[in-house]
Design an enzyme around this catalytic site. Structure first.
Site, mmCIF file in Angstrom:
data_model
loop_
_atom_site.group_PDB
_atom_site.id
_atom_site.type_symbol
_atom_site.label_atom_id
_atom_site.label_comp_id
_atom_site.label_asym_id
_atom_site.label_seq_id
_atom_site.Cartn_x
_atom_site.Cartn_y
_atom_site.Cartn_z
ATOM 1 N N MET A 1 2.379 -4.848 -6.166
ATOM 2 C CA MET A 1 1.959 -3.776 -6.381
ATOM 3 C C MET A 1 1.594 -3.326 -7.787
ATOM 4 O O MET A 1 1.992 -2.308 -8.400
ATOM 5 C CB MET A 1 1.780 -2.577 -5.461
ATOM 6 N N GLU B 1 7.164 1.455 1.641
ATOM 7 C CA GLU B 1 7.010 1.928 0.048
ATOM 8 C C GLU B 1 8.187 3.176 0.138
ATOM 9 O O GLU B 1 7.704 4.518 0.408
ATOM 10 C CB GLU B 1 5.815 2.575 -0.133
ATOM 11 N N GLU C 1 -5.468 4.134 14.397
ATOM 12 C CA GLU C 1 -6.883 4.661 14.817
ATOM 13 C C GLU C 1 -7.292 4.590 15.987
ATOM 14 O O GLU C 1 -7.037 3.407 16.761
ATOM 15 C CB GLU C 1 -7.885 3.935 13.738
ATOM 16 N N TRP C 2 -8.254 5.294 16.432
ATOM 17 C CA TRP C 2 -8.829 5.328 17.952
ATOM 18 C C TRP C 2 -9.441 3.811 18.283
ATOM 19 O O TRP C 2 -9.378 3.428 19.274
ATOM 20 C CB TRP C 2 -9.522 6.357 18.116
ATOM 21 N N GLY D 1 2.680 0.052 7.649
ATOM 22 C CA GLY D 1 3.470 1.112 6.728
ATOM 23 C C GLY D 1 2.384 1.784 5.666
ATOM 24 O O GLY D 1 1.456 2.306 6.100
ATOM 25 N N TRP E 1 1.788 3.878 1.950
ATOM 26 C CA TRP E 1 2.622 4.909 1.060
ATOM 27 C C TRP E 1 2.674 6.344 1.881
ATOM 28 O O TRP E 1 3.587 6.944 2.060
ATOM 29 C CB TRP E 1 1.536 5.519 -0.218
ATOM 30 N N ASN E 2 1.683 6.724 2.736
ATOM 31 C CA ASN E 2 1.504 7.730 3.609
ATOM 32 C C ASN E 2 2.577 7.681 4.738
ATOM 33 O O ASN E 2 2.617 8.788 5.327
ATOM 34 C CB ASN E 2 0.001 8.140 4.055
#
Length: 473
Positions: free
Chosen positions: A210, A140, A70-71, A97, A99-100
């Site tokens: 998880m 993941e 993030e910025w 990391g 999921w995305n």
């Protein structure tokens, strides 16, 4: 016998001095800042007295080196790690990391000794530069989702080399060793494809399992997000989709119980029922339920959005076989967790001698206390108390945001809070909660301890007094 009593007494004394034998590990997500109005969450909104460890999710990777995403990550890192000034026992980790993020950058990074060394060197520099106490690897998953079979072993190699490098750096810098942890799969096929459990367990400080997303709309029928036990009719591999089975699988395959951390979701999964009158476990569904007004993701509601649904007239059911609740209203169905299920799971965790609880994520709890009438951070607080986490010497924040100066009827637009105390005085004689603004349907008053805050719904939504929530007009 006297010796035994003495040893027991020493153990109890030691435990009292060191605090709880259990850990409460809380994830914070760096995209929670973008949620509208009351849903917006930054590190300053965290109560630093609730958790033993906080994990900042997520960092990224470029050219085999750890990077920000993030910025404003660097600004948020400082606020996040400054929480340790209010709780000297608190540890912070940075997760990489998710999921995305996918698997490809990890696969490239672990593929050669040189790439791994580049990564580890960058991690040490990065963690020390920004004041974190460790790294949480959230790959993941090794050996799945496009990651080749050899990554199962290479993940172990990476963790071993990282642990050794962290130990060496601690000696050279004369500082406490950086921690290395991992968030790992709850699905049995992903576990088998991804982890050399006994070897991996030697080098990880904690293993964050998880144990959620065990059921969802992708299955085509209703199911609980994080059931403690299997549903009586579940057979075959479906009988593995519960917290008890998954945690014992990790333990029975070589992970020490005290390193295993049980995942607790502070969110639920929503479904659309094919037939509203068929509304039990295993009922046919046609897809995700609608997105919540704050998290804005189909099939997913934060706990505070769940409370809005429950207060809007949904039917709540306690699923005694799985020790979790579900709820439904018309064609919407929700599998979730609440204070009761968190309490039951915490007792089960202690009976099984696991190392503690991990929550995803602290920004999904009712952190303002405005939605559920259960105080601030009700789910996280439930685990804090159940696990006996000491808050001694810790300073909790007083209120989650600054009071507003706008008096009623001035028609202020824009953000969800700001200014300083003074102004309206609307809440002076009001109970804590949310109230409509007389001439602005998009706005509402939030009363906390008699102090007035003005908040705004997301564009296009209006404040609905029937559910005390932002809703479609």
């Amino acid at each position: 016998m006297a010796k035994l009593l003495l040893v027991t007494g020493l153990a109890l004394l030691l435990n009292a001095q060191l605090g709880s034998a259990y850990n409460l590990i809380c994830y914070f997500t760096n995209w929670a800042q973008y949620r509208p109005g009351l849903g917006s969450f930054k590190p300053d909104d965290i109560n630093p007295c609730l958790c033993t460890h906080l994990i900042y999710a997520f960092a990224g990777m470029q050219n085999n080196e750890i990077t920000t995403i993030e910025w404003n990550d660097v600004t948020l890192y400082k606020a996040f790690n400054d929480l340790k000034n209010r709780n000297s026992k608190l540890k912070t980790l940075l997760a990489i990391g998710g999921w995305n993020f996918g698997t490809a950058p990890f696969t490239t990074m672990v593929s050669t000794s040189q790439n791994r060394q580049t990564f580890i060197t960058s991690v040490i520099k990065f963690l020390r530069q920004y004041g974190f106490d460790g790294l949480d690897l959230d790959w993941e998953y090794p050996g799945s989702r496009g990651s080749p079979p050899q990554d199962k072993h290479l993940f172990t190699v990476l963790v071993k080399e990282m642990r050794e490098a962290f130990e060496q750096e601690a000696i050279e810098s004369n500082r406490p060793r950086l921690m290395v942890t991992a968030a790992v799969a709850g699905g049995i096929s992903n576990i088998q494809a991804g982890y050399e459990i006994p070897e991996l367990s030697k080098y990880l400080d904690f293993i964050h399992v998880m144990t959620y997303d065990l059921h969802g709309s992708w299955e085509g029928y209703t199911g609980e997000n994080s059931p403690l036990y299997k549903y009586p009719t579940e057979t075959g591999s479906n009988a593995y989709l519960n917290v008890d089975y998954v945690m014992n699988y990790w333990k029975n395959n070589g992970a020490p119980a005290e390193k295993l951390i049980v995942g607790f979701p502070e969110y639920g999964h929503t479904f659309i029922l094919r037939n509203p009158s068929d509304n039990g476990i295993g009922a046919p569904t046609s897809g995700d339920g609608p997105a919540g007004p704050y998290t804005r993701q189909a099939g997913f509601w934060a706990y505070y959005e769940i409370c809005t649904f429950l207060r809007s007239g949904a039917t709540e059911v306690w699923d005694a076989s799985q020790e979790v609740p579900y709820a439904y209203k018309a064609n919407e169905w929700l599998g979730y967790d609440n204070i009761k299920s968190f309490s039951v799971k915490a007792q089960w965790l202690k009976q099984n001698n696991f190392g503690g609880a991990m929550i995803w994520a602290i920004d999904l709890d009712d952190f303002t206390g405005s939605f559920c009438d259960q105080g601030k951070f009700p789910l996280t607080s439930t685990l804090n108390k159940a696990l006996g986490i000491s808050t001694e010497g810790c300073t909790a924040p007083d209120v989650p945001s600054e009071p507003v100066t706008t008096p009623p009827g001035s028609g202020s637009g824009g953000g969800s809070s700001g200014g300083s105390s003074g102004g309206s005085g609307f809440c002076a004689d009001k109970a804590d909660g949310l109230y409509p603004v007389a001439d602005d349907r998009n706005a509402f008053w939030q009363c906390i301890n008699g102090i007035t805050y003005q908040q705004h719904c997301q564009a296009g939504l209006v404040f609905d007094t029937s559910c005390n929530c932002c809703n479609w007009p």
